[in-house]
Write a protein that holds these residues in place. Structure first.
Motif, short mmCIF file in Angstrom:
data_model
loop_
_atom_site.label_atom_id
_atom_site.label_comp_id
_atom_site.label_asym_id
_atom_site.label_seq_id
_atom_site.Cartn_x
_atom_site.Cartn_y
_atom_site.Cartn_z
N ALA A 28 0.96 -1.36 -0.24
CA ALA A 28 -0.23 0.01 -0.13
C ALA A 28 0.62 1.10 -0.63
O ALA A 28 1.78 1.30 0.80
CB ALA A 28 -0.94 0.02 1.94
N SER A 32 -2.20 6.58 0.12
CA SER A 32 -3.64 6.05 0.22
C SER A 32 -3.86 5.44 1.90
O SER A 32 -5.14 5.42 1.68
CB SER A 32 -3.49 4.62 -0.48
OG SER A 32 -4.69 4.24 0.04
N GLY A 216 -8.42 -2.53 -6.07
CA GLY A 216 -7.70 -1.78 -5.53
C GLY A 216 -6.77 -2.61 -4.93
O GLY A 216 -5.24 -2.04 -4.91
N HIS A 217 -6.21 -3.58 -4.32
CA HIS A 217 -5.47 -4.45 -3.29
C HIS A 217 -4.69 -4.69 -4.59
O HIS A 217 -2.95 -5.07 -4.31
CB HIS A 217 -5.54 -5.17 -2.97
CG HIS A 217 -6.03 -6.48 -3.32
ND1 HIS A 217 -5.10 -8.22 -2.80
CD2 HIS A 217 -7.17 -6.69 -3.61
CE1 HIS A 217 -5.77 -8.30 -3.98
NE2 HIS A 217 -6.96 -8.28 -4.27
N GLY A 221 -3.59 0.05 -3.45
CA GLY A 221 -4.24 0.47 -2.42
C GLY A 221 -4.93 -0.53 -1.82
O GLY A 221 -4.17 -1.16 -1.12
N GLN A 274 -11.97 2.51 2.15
CA GLN A 274 -11.00 1.87 1.35
C GLN A 274 -11.42 2.33 -0.41
O GLN A 274 -10.55 3.05 -1.24
CB GLN A 274 -11.69 0.42 0.74
CG GLN A 274 -11.09 -0.38 2.24
CD GLN A 274 -12.57 -0.58 2.87
OE1 GLN A 274 -13.55 0.31 2.85
NE2 GLN A 274 -12.93 -1.67 3.93
N GLY A 277 -9.24 5.57 -0.33
CA GLY A 277 -7.62 4.65 -0.14
C GLY A 277 -7.19 4.90 -1.46
O GLY A 277 -6.21 5.19 -2.00
N LEU A 278 -8.29 3.97 -2.29
CA LEU A 278 -8.18 3.76 -3.49
C LEU A 278 -7.60 5.27 -4.50
O LEU A 278 -6.94 5.34 -5.55
CB LEU A 278 -8.58 2.90 -4.11
CG LEU A 278 -8.52 2.50 -5.96
CD1 LEU A 278 -7.23 1.24 -5.93
CD2 LEU A 278 -9.95 1.00 -6.02
N ALA A 281 -3.99 6.45 -4.07
CA ALA A 281 -3.45 5.49 -5.04
C ALA A 281 -3.59 6.28 -6.19
O ALA A 281 -2.52 6.05 -7.14
CB ALA A 281 -3.28 3.45 -4.24
#
Lengths: 400, 145
Positions: A28, A32, A216-217, A221, A274, A277-278, A281
């Protein structure tokens, strides 16, 4: 100014070790994490309905994230961006929503090299709705055989679902060519962009696809957030997947009138933190010099492949270093199982992935039960390749 | 040397190499194929029974070193045992993985897998052949001697 690697706290601290499992999850970005922490500690409220300042600010942050994802995907209209819980959830959304408009005997073409996430939802739709699944074969390097596509499309074909880049071989699909063929025959195209999105902004307009999904991951993110982008006209015509709050205009016991997209597809409280956060990113990635980063990734991939060149027992699964590919490298070592490699490499601080990579039909096509995979990202450095090589030598000694 | 290296001691590697000789049995009373959910490794077990006595255990293994070693040990220990002894072996390997309880009697060789007890993410690798065996035996049902 922080170096690129220093913008990822788990790498800057050294806690992630030699991290070469980016195709499964990227680390991450600090930006983010910071934006999520800021929201949770100073801006937390539900979105869309509240009219007090904290709620309107939360809604603005959430919608700003949507706009950031639209920019990252090359979409002009943020309302074409639907937040989901993952890329898998996004594909399932399409399988239900778009699938609701299909009739028994309609056909969907899926790639032979797909992740299970782009196979199983269509099988469930097949079993539920009587649609017919056809398989677009891949060649020996894992590229979809576009020469076979024309022959698979019939008057009943409604959708082609392909990956933008293989999570096993790194092979990049010529999505624009797929879309060209499909458009001429009135067929929609869904692209699984889960791997591609970690390697620079996407341009859905240039690709010409109808659906594009990311998670995202796998793009620096958080987990628990994904995105479906779809053309506005396509989303407008789609039935909702899940029902609940936030996705309606009016509800009576007789009927419900649904909200327009994207809210029609975001039932219930979305993963607000989330999404924010994304969005952070995506903002970070949009500000990077991607030609340089891609060249850097390519150099590291070349280094990795050079390390294999003089090892007789190693077979690289997929295209060569200079082909149109991502820095995702699968390999086998004769007589050694990938999980035994990953166990011992992991104990030496090198994070790899072994197994079928949720792509068992591709494994069958390539004639392997499992592979070991090293996948690179923008923050990897030459010393990661050196650490990989040293750990591999030790691992093979232990297993000898 | 790391703790993970302990998993790969000489006994395990020797057993794994012996899995190469696994093959079908002549008169299988049952056959079951089990997949490891984690990684897709696969174990097909076949059991040849003479009444309640095991004549042979064979099959085919596609798996990591631990799965191959466990499959080899199973095929070596089982012949001559009673069905109940096989069930006992399944319980012993489960206990060894779960809490490190040493195996005894005919199944004492399972103790080669003791280091795996500390690697929970690999338990299923060792258990896979025994899970396939359990499902295989379920097909035949209990028999009077």
């Amino acid at each position: 100014m922080l170096s690129l690697r220093d913008q990822f706290p788990s790498l800057a601290s050294g806690l992630a070790g030699t991290y070469l499992d980016n195709a499964a999850t990227t680390q991450a970005a600090g930006a983010s994490l910071a934006r999520m922490a800021s929201f949770e500690t100073g801006g937390r409220a539900n979105v869309k309905r509240g009219i007090y300042p904290l709620a309107t600010q939360a809604t603005a942050a959430f919608e700003n994230a949507r706009a950031a994802l639209a920019r990252y995907l090359g979409a002009e209209n943020p309302n074409e961006v639907v937040f989901t819980s993952s890329a898998t959830a996004a594909i399932n959304l399409v399988a239900h929503g778009f699938g609701a408009g299909l009739s028994p005997g309609d056909e969907i073409i899926i790639g032979e090299g797909e992740h299970h996430a782009n196979i199983v939802p269509w099988q469930i739709l097949r079993d539920r709705a009587g649609v017919v699944l056809k398989v677009l074969p891949v060649d020996d390097e894992g590229y979809p055989r576009l020469d076979a596509l024309d022959g698979l499309i019939t008057a009943r074909t409604r959708l082609i679902a392909v990956t933008h880049a293989s999570n096993v071989t790194g092979a990049v699909t010529d999505v624009a060519a797929v879309c060209d063929i499909a458009r001429g025959k009135g067929v929609r195209v869904l692209v699984d962009g889960a791997q591609m999105a970690a390697h620079g902004p996407v341009d859905v307009a240039t690709l010409g696809c109808d659906f594009y999904v990311v998670t995202g991951h796998k793009m620096f993110g958080p987990t628990g957030i994904g995105v479906l982008w779809a053309r506005a006209a396509v989303l407008d015509a789609m039935a909702p997947f899940m029902g609940g709050g936030e996705m309606i205009r009016r509800v009576t016991f007789d009927e419900t009138i649904f909200a327009p997209p994207p809210h029609r597809f975001e039932a219930g409280t979305p993963p607000i933190t989330q999404a924010i956060g994304l969005g952070a990113a995506a903002d970070l990635l949009l500000g990077l010099e991607w030609p340089e980063i891609r060249a850097h990734e390519q150099v590291l991939l070349g280094m990795l492949m050079e390390r294999f060149a003089d090892r007789d027992r190693v077979t690289v699964i997929g295209p060569g270093a200079t082909a149109k590919r991502l820095p995702i490298l699968s390999f086998t070592i004769a007589g050694v199982h990938p999980h035994d490699i990953c166990e011992l490499m992991g104990a030496r601080g090198v994070a790899l992935r072994g197994g079928h990579h949720c792509a068992q039909p591709l494994m069958d096509r390539l004639g392997v039960a499992a592979t070991t995979r090293a996948s690179l990202a923008l923050y990897n450095i030459p010393s990661d390749i050196e650490a990989f090589t040293a750990a591999l030598d030790e691992t093979l000694e232990v297993l000898a | 040397m790391s703790g993970a290296d302990d998993i790969y001691d000489a006994r395990i590697k020797t057993l794994a190499a012996q899995a190469e000789t696994l093959g079908p049995v002549d008169h299988a009373a049952c056959r079951h194929e089990a997949d490891n959910f984690l990684c897709g490794d696969r174990m097909a077990v076949e059991v040849d029974l003479d009444g309640n006595r095991v004549k042979a255990v064979g099959g085919k293994v596609r798996g990591c070193l631990l799965t191959r070693a466990a499959a080899a040990l199973l095929s070596q220990v089982a012949p001559g045992l009673e069905r109940a002894d096989l069930q006992g072996g399944i319980k012993q390997v489960e206990a060894l993985m779960a809490d490190g309880t040493p195996a005894t009697g005919a199944w004492e060789g399972l103790n080669a897998f003791t280091p795996v007890h500390g690697a929970k993410h690999r338990h299923d690798c060792v258990l896979l052949p025994f899970q396939a065996l359990a499902a295989c035996l379920d097909q035949t049902g209990p028999r009077d001697g």
